[in-house]
Design a protein around this motif. Sequence first.
Motif, PDB file in Angstrom:
ATOM      1  N   PHE A  65      -0.951 -34.576  -7.617  1.00 37.39           N
ATOM      2  CA  PHE A  65       0.244 -34.604  -6.776  1.00 37.39           C
ATOM      3  C   PHE A  65       0.081 -33.783  -5.499  1.00 37.39           C
ATOM      4  CE2 PHE A  65       2.190 -35.496 -11.047  1.00 37.39           C
ATOM      5  CZ  PHE A  65       2.473 -36.820 -10.781  1.00 37.39           C
ATOM      6  N   GLY A  74       5.965 -36.877  -9.292  1.00 44.31           N
ATOM      7  CA  GLY A  74       5.465 -37.277  -7.981  1.00 44.31           C
ATOM      8  C   GLY A  74       6.577 -37.410  -6.958  1.00 44.31           C
ATOM      9  N   THR A 104      -1.504 -43.349  -5.891  1.00 40.31           N
ATOM     10  CA  THR A 104      -1.543 -42.076  -6.614  1.00 40.31           C
ATOM     11  C   THR A 104      -2.989 -41.649  -6.815  1.00 40.31           C
ATOM     12  OG1 THR A 104       0.467 -42.720  -7.817  1.00 40.31           O
ATOM     13  CG2 THR A 104      -0.766 -40.828  -8.645  1.00 40.31           C
TER      14      THR A 104
END
Length: 312
Positions: free
Chosen positions: A25, A63, A15
Amino acid sequence: MDNAVFTGTMPALMTPCKEDRTPDFDALVRKGRELVDAGMSAVVYCGSMGDWPLLTDEERMQGVEALVNAGLKVVVGTGAVNTKIAAEHAAHAARVGAAGLMLIPRVMSRGASIPAQKAHFKAILSAAPDLPAVIYNSPHYGFSTGADLFFALKSEHPNLAGFKEFGGKAALTYAAEHISSGNPDVTLMVGVDTTVFHGFVNCGATGAITGIGNVLPKEVLHLVELSQKAATGDVDARRRAQELEQALYVLSKFDEEGDLVLYYKHLMVRGGDEEYRLHFNETDELSDAQRAFADAQYDLFKTWYAEWSKAA
């Protein structure tokens, strides 16, 4: 049930962070798309590489939705501090159109208890009965699912497709010997980058989940291709697969270490992905020696691979 999502090679996505250390994102989706365009079959999100313990449940779900809405096949990790939340992540994955689940064992509370783990897995599988799922089998979670428990779960939950086996060569061998061999509806995925050759050639693995593949997708896909050919008896492919795996070994071994996300984010930046420079915790940084070591290994491998490819 179609378990085909577990028959390819897929990266365990990390991430990326914005400057305020919140999830980026948009960058996550860009990297997922880039890796699929490079040949990866799907993406995994919120396993260990995705830093699931450092994200809120809402961030994790956001996400997942961003990746699914971008048209990517997504396998969703269900790690959580309790069974109820794990099941909620599974239900959310099914609701938004994810392709599969990666079941992470119960941690901290009664983690070594077989009845507790069985109940935990059952709750997750029941929350998304139409999604195929593999168990993330890893010693780092303090529990290993044996054949008796696996088949007890599968008899009640046909969506349980198999394993992502992170436990190394011995664990892959056990899974092949006692669980997946002779069972065409049970898939075995290589779950750690140092065991690709062993998994495909000796254990009949049908797919792989990779960490270093975020950094070197072409090279990892090449290794899988050679290993699959070697599994058919191709002598030249066997030799070349072993050469490539050996050359990748140090970079792949970061996948086995507690600092794996730090190493791979650092190497992502080496490849030009600046959005991976930051970590969610400001204190989570490699030492100068670790960075120098990773850089040297990366440069050595890239030089070797270029020459080795030319000599083929």
